[in-house]
Design an enzyme around this catalytic site. Sequence first.
Site, PDB file in Angstrom:
ATOM      1  CG  ASP A 271      19.867   4.440 -10.325  1.00  0.00           C
ATOM      2  OD1 ASP A 271      20.088   3.455 -11.066  1.00  0.00           O
ATOM      3  OD2 ASP A 271      19.344   5.493 -10.746  1.00  0.00           O
TER       4      ASP A 271
HETATM    5  C1  NOJ Z   1      19.963   3.825 -13.939  1.00  0.00           C
HETATM    6  C2  NOJ Z   1      18.630   4.506 -13.901  1.00  0.00           C
HETATM    7  O1  NOJ Z   1      18.738   5.719 -13.218  1.00  0.00           O
HETATM    8  C3  NOJ Z   1      17.550   3.656 -13.242  1.00  0.00           C
HETATM    9  O2  NOJ Z   1      16.329   4.314 -13.349  1.00  0.00           O
HETATM   10  C4  NOJ Z   1      17.511   2.310 -13.891  1.00  0.00           C
HETATM   11  O3  NOJ Z   1      16.463   1.532 -13.368  1.00  0.00           O
HETATM   12  C5  NOJ Z   1      18.860   1.631 -13.698  1.00  0.00           C
HETATM   13  N1  NOJ Z   1      19.889   2.448 -14.324  1.00  0.00           N
HETATM   14  C6  NOJ Z   1      18.899   0.229 -14.278  1.00  0.00           C
HETATM   15  O4  NOJ Z   1      18.908   0.279 -15.645  1.00  0.00           O
END
Ligand code: NOJ
Length: 756
Positions: A271
């Site tokens: 993430d």
């Molecule tokens: C953080 C989020 O937790 C995740 O789900 C997302 O895909 C990414 N940011 C990218 O935006």
Amino acid sequence: MRRGLSLLLTPLMTTALLAATPVAQAAPEPGCPWVGSDAPVEEKVGQVLSRMTLDEKLGLVHGAAGPFEFVGPTYAGLVPAIPRLCIPQLGLSDGPAGVGNSHTGVTQLPAPLALAASWDRELAAEYGGVIAREVLGKGANVVLGPTVDLLRDPRAGRAFETLGEDPHLVGELAAAQVGGIQDAGALAQAKHLAAYNQETLRNTPADNAVVDERTLQEIYLAPVQDTVDAGVASVMCGYNRLNGVHACNNSYLLNQVLKGQFGFDGFVTSDWFATQASYAAANAGMDLQMPGGCLFGPRLRFGVATGAVPTARLDDMVSRILRPMFRHGLFDRPATGSPDDIVTTPENAGVARRVAERGMVLLKNDDAVLPIQNRRSIAVLGEAAGSGVIGSGGGSPHVIARSIVTPFDGIARRADQDGVEVRFDAGRHADEVAAESDLAVVVVGKWSTESKDNKDIALSAQDNGLIEKVAAANPNTVVVLNTGGPVAMPWLDDVAGVVASWYPGQEYGAALASVLFGDAEPSGRLPVTFPAELADLPTSDPARFPGGRYDEGLAVGYRWYDREGIEPLFPFGHGLSYTTFAYSDLRTDGDTVTVNVTNTGRRAGTEVAQLYVGRPNTGGEPPKRLEGFQRVTLRPGETRQVRFELDERSLAHWDTGSHRWVRAAGDHTLAVGGSSRDLPLSIAVHVPDTTAVSEPTPAPPPGAPAGGDGTLTTLGNVLTCPTEMLYAGAVGAISLVGLPPGKQAEITPVNPSAGG
Ligand code: NOJ
């Protein structure tokens, strides 16, 4: 002292040295024979890998965001192309409810929780198809979804982004969505592994999910396995720690379970700013760092050079990225889309509408107040029926519609066909307008967003007050909930009808009008229990949420209410129809379960038949769990046989002694009906002997190492990659204040002009 300092400096200086070494440009590969080739995927992966330089390999395992960028250039994440080898770029786009990341010209689909309320696998595949086509249309090729996290607590900021509280429902719908995404030619990324169920202080040591092995396997990991079985190309590791070890450098989670037990052969992406180690993350099974690349760029280069990360592991990381790219035709189909293209289509809007319609749950319908028939006037009340409409929740799953059909717009248009008068009031004179109308529809909303958990499950005092005063003015009051999950309803006894519409996307009003007027039969069923009050939640103890102690164990959602004997406000699986259904003739041969469902009313309708299984000798376990569901549409008087297939996990549990799935000897109960609390038929299946139904996956021994980089490597990480470390902390700090809400639509939703 001097020795310590030189030990610290050596890796850093070497890193700088390696990074500064001029890189000889490799010669272009003539023809790229792996493009358009029918050779087996593994052969093509091998061909490319054998020609890649170290620089090219290191370039493929991280995103291209610069040190001061929170996301990648153009998309949430970007891995640049390697033209010499004809390797296309990877564009990673949010997310699970349509194209996010502030793009416009896209379809705002209903939230995943609304999709879950449809209990409709085919629709989940279509939903995935819409997202994939639009992501490809924007020039990206990886969909950051589906979300497979469970709705453990309705206060979770991302509850609306889940597919509900039950692992079977989540797994089935997520797997169908993966199929829809990948059939359309994009790669799906299931997220977030694992037990990522809250926003509070995420990505910090305080965000540690302490989960026992059985609960982890049966509740939180089973849906991930379903997406792996469906061929998901990639998986995102989450922000949280799991039993003390950060998810993105958790070898048990990534190497042992995901890649070993589940046989996942694609890539694990971190993430955004969730990479908290360099060598340890690579060795634990993380394959791609997002959105930037210091830890998997210079730091990994040094790790490979010193042997701390084996070269074979870097090759494995690269192969895992190339494999699904070949498998899904990314090498053979040049990207044609661009971020400025308008990608929404009437067909995609049609899917948004169908999902919104099928996901609406009719919770209460006293004296058949709905469908709206033979009324001359309707009052549509509340800001959420107009300018305050919520089509999409906040954070990475946020999608900007071109425009939203508000509840007022939809109801007014539909009412016009029948010559019914519709009046609007945002609140101040709502009771007067209600008193002068035949029926009152009050729409109320509650905002939820990634980055911040909600404090409670209450509507605002203002909204509760609005409902009370309208209900006092008109006995035919219907409440429409525009919320990201369950809310308490202190006024429930005073209103005639309640509809849960979730965050229903851009076609909201049209879908709502169809359901209210009975053009569409309500067929949504709750994918989550509605508790009577906060104190009833399995996780009401702050040590559990947001404390991270998962000691409710298996008793998540309805399993808790069943085990503790608590009466929910509305049970999991509940949803009314405008007709009625009866069940008969339940049978099983041990592999298949069949039951007859009859429409006993006077209108056509759709039932969601649900199969729950109870284990023998449950000893404190929840009494039952969902193991099958089927939607069945029936004409009045029609009977159809519904069939559920049992698989090796249906009657099994995770045995912590042997660390595997085991089918226990004894009588297993199969119960069937229309909700978790309405199961008119049951039957027993006798299992003569206890049998193992999977290979073992040993759990980490007690006191296993914490999983991160060693002290020296960590220091090297911090000094080489300070901005990444800073952003990692910022992700946690944001949860204290939350992200500002994004705009709902390019054309701002408005209240109707006075008098409506
Ligand atoms: C953080 C989020 O937790 C995740 O789900 C997302 O895909 C990414 N940011 C990218 O935006």
